[in-house]
Design a protein around this motif. Structure first.
Motif, short mmCIF file in Angstrom:
data_model
loop_
_atom_site.label_atom_id
_atom_site.label_comp_id
_atom_site.label_asym_id
_atom_site.label_seq_id
_atom_site.Cartn_x
_atom_site.Cartn_y
_atom_site.Cartn_z
N GLN A 91 0.89 -1.16 0.00
CA GLN A 91 0.00 0.00 0.00
C GLN A 91 0.92 1.21 0.00
OE1 GLN A 91 -1.69 -0.57 3.85
NE2 GLN A 91 -3.46 -1.67 3.05
N CYS A 92 0.37 2.40 -0.14
CA CYS A 92 1.22 3.59 -0.05
C CYS A 92 1.87 3.62 1.34
CB CYS A 92 0.41 4.85 -0.27
SG CYS A 92 1.36 6.33 0.12
N PRO A 93 3.20 3.68 1.42
CA PRO A 93 3.87 3.66 2.72
C PRO A 93 3.65 4.92 3.54
CG PRO A 93 5.45 3.93 0.93
CD PRO A 93 4.12 3.70 0.28
N VAL A 94 3.05 5.96 2.92
CA VAL A 94 2.80 7.20 3.65
C VAL A 94 1.35 7.26 4.14
CG1 VAL A 94 2.67 9.72 3.42
CG2 VAL A 94 4.66 8.49 2.57
N CYS A 95 0.36 7.04 3.21
CA CYS A 95 -1.04 7.25 3.61
C CYS A 95 -1.87 5.96 3.56
CB CYS A 95 -1.67 8.32 2.72
SG CYS A 95 -2.03 7.76 1.05
N ASP A 96 -1.24 4.81 3.24
CA ASP A 96 -1.89 3.48 3.20
C ASP A 96 -2.91 3.31 2.07
OD1 ASP A 96 -0.46 2.80 5.47
OD2 ASP A 96 -2.04 3.47 6.83
N LYS A 133 2.83 5.79 -8.45
CA LYS A 133 2.53 7.05 -7.75
C LYS A 133 1.24 6.86 -6.96
CE LYS A 133 1.34 11.87 -8.58
NZ LYS A 133 1.15 12.94 -9.54
N CYS A 134 1.27 7.23 -5.68
CA CYS A 134 0.04 7.19 -4.88
C CYS A 134 -0.85 8.35 -5.33
CB CYS A 134 0.37 7.32 -3.40
SG CYS A 134 -1.11 7.59 -2.40
N LEU A 135 -2.07 8.03 -5.75
CA LEU A 135 -2.95 9.08 -6.26
C LEU A 135 -3.60 9.89 -5.13
CD1 LEU A 135 -4.54 7.28 -9.34
CD2 LEU A 135 -2.60 8.85 -9.26
N SER A 136 -3.42 9.42 -3.88
CA SER A 136 -3.98 10.17 -2.75
C SER A 136 -2.99 11.21 -2.22
CB SER A 136 -4.38 9.24 -1.61
OG SER A 136 -5.27 8.27 -2.10
N CYS A 137 -1.71 10.81 -2.05
CA CYS A 137 -0.77 11.76 -1.41
C CYS A 137 0.41 12.13 -2.31
CB CYS A 137 -0.28 11.22 -0.07
SG CYS A 137 0.93 9.90 -0.22
N GLY A 138 0.53 11.49 -3.47
CA GLY A 138 1.59 11.88 -4.41
C GLY A 138 2.95 11.23 -4.17
ZN LIG Z 1 -0.23 7.91 -0.32
#
Ligand SMILES: [Zn+2]
Length: 312
Positions: free
Chosen positions: A9-14, A36-41
Motif C-alpha cells: 500500500q502507499c507507505p505514507v497514507c496506506d 505514484k500514490c494518487l492520494s498523497c503523491g
Molecule cells: Zn499515499
C-alpha cells in the motif's frame, strides 16, 4: 534466488489508489515498478524484492563498492561523504540541542560517520543490515555497531538522545514502522535527524525517470516534503522542521552539470546496481546473467578483484 514481496500500500497514507509511473529492468530478469500514490503523491516501488534477498544485496553493495574492500581510494571517497554529512548534522540540530549522550545512527553503513561524529557523544552506536559493513565498523573502526534491522527489541526503550537516519528511510519496506520504533527508543526530549531524496526537487523535475534516487532495487519510497511531514505526524513526532536542501536543488556548477548529464550518470549507477545484484544472486546465476551485459561484467570484475585481495 530472489522473490518479490507482496504488493505494498502507499507507505505514507496506506492508500491503494495508484498509477504506474516507471518500469526498470535489471540483468534482463528482475523487473521493478515505481507507482505514484494518487492520494498523497508519494512514489513507491510496488513489489520490491523480499527482505531476505535484499540483505544479501546489501552485503554485495559494500563488498563491491564500499570501505570493506579496505581500498584507500574508496575509503577516501566515503570519508569525504561523511565529512559533508558532518555539516548537515551540525547545521540541522536545533539551537537548543545539548544532549550529547546516547546517539544511534540507523543504517550506519561502514561506520565512517559514526567514527567522524562519535567523539561528540558519550555513547555513539549504530545498527546496520549489511553484515560485512557492520563487521568493518566494529573490527576495523572500533565502533559499537549491531548487525540487523531496527525493531522494538533492538535497544532499550527511551534510551537515546538522538537517532539519525542518513539516507535510510527510502530503503525501508515500511518506513513508518521504522519511525514508530525510533519514537519509542527516544528519550522524551530526544530528537531524530532524517535526510532523504526530495521527489519534488529541481533535479528530479529535470531528470524525470533518470533521477539518481530512482534505484528501485534499494530505494523503495520517494518522499516529497508534505509526505515526509505526514509520516512524522502519524508517528507522534512534533516540533520539527522539514526543508529541501540546496544540495538536492539548484546549486552552482557541478550539480547543474550532473543534472544535464542525468541519463549518462544514471546508466552508470544502473550498471553498478546490476553488478551488485549479480553478486547477491551468487556465482552461477549471477555470472550467467552478467555475460549478457558485457559493460556490467567489466565493472563487476574490476571491483571484485580488490575485494578478493583483501580477503586473501
Ligand atoms: Zn499515499
Amino acid at each position: 534466488m530472489y522473490t518479490y514481496s507482496t504488493a505494498r500500500q502507499c507507505p505514507v497514507c496506506d492508500s491503494e489508489n495508484r498509477r504506474l509511473r516507471y518500469t526498470y529492468q535489471y540483468l534482463g530478469v528482475v523487473r521493478l515498478e515505481i507507482t505514484k500514490c494518487l492520494s498523497c503523491g508519494t512514489y513507491y516501488v510496488l513489489r520490491p524484492l523480499e527482505e531476505e534477498f535484499l540483505s544479501k544485496y546489501y552485503d554485495a553493495y559494500y563488498e563491491i563498492d564500499g570501505p570493506v574492500q579496505n581500498d584507500p581510494l574508496t575509503i577516501a571517497r566515503y570519508t569525504i561523504s561523511a565529512e559533508k554529512r558532518r555539516h548537515t548534522f551540525l547545521a540541522n540540530l536545533p539551537f537548543e540541542f545539548d544532549h550529547w549522550g546516547a546517539w544511534l545512527d540507523v543504517g550506519c553503513g561502514s561506520g565512517l560517520m559514526l567514527k567522524n561524529m562519535g567523539i561528540l557523544f558519550e555513547q555513539p552506536m549504530g545498527i546496520e543490515l549489511s553484515g560485512s559493513s557492520a563487521k568493518f565498523a566494529t573490527s576495523t573502526l572500533g565502533m559499537k555497531v549491531k548487525h540487523g534491522v531496527l525493531e522494538d527489541d533492538s535497544f532499550q526503550q527511551a534510551s537515546f538522545d538522538l537517532i539519525t537516519f542518513f539516507d535510510v528511510l527510502e530503503h525501508a519496506i515500511n518506513p513508518k514502522h521504522l519511525l514508530l520504533v525510533a519514537s519509542k527508543l527516544l528519550k522524551p526530549d530526544g530528537w531524530v535527524l532524517i535526510t532523504t531524496g526530495n521527489l519534488h526537487s529541481f533535479s528530479r523535475t529535470i531528470s524525470g525517470k533518470y533521477w539518481r534516487y530512482f534505484t528501485p532495487l534499494q530505494h523503495l519510497t520517494y518522499f516529497h516534503l508534505d509526505a515526509l511531514i505526514m509520516v512524522l505526524e502519524s508517528c507522534n513526532f512534533h516540533n520539527f522542521k522539514a526543508y529541501s536542501s540546496t544540495r538536492e536543488d539548484i546549486h552552482p556548477v557541478i550539480p547543474l552539470v550532473n543534472i544535464l548529464k542525468a541519463k549518462a550518470i544514471y546508466n552508470e549507477i544502473h550498471a553498478l546496481e546490476e553488478a551488485r545484484l549479480a553478486q547477491a544472486l551468487g556465482k552461477s546465476e549471477g555470472e550467467t546473467l552478467l555475460q549478457q551485459t558485457p559493460d556490467n561484467a567489466k565493472i563487476y570484475h574490476a571491483r571484485r578483484r580488490s575485494f578478493y585481495k583483501m580477503n586473501q
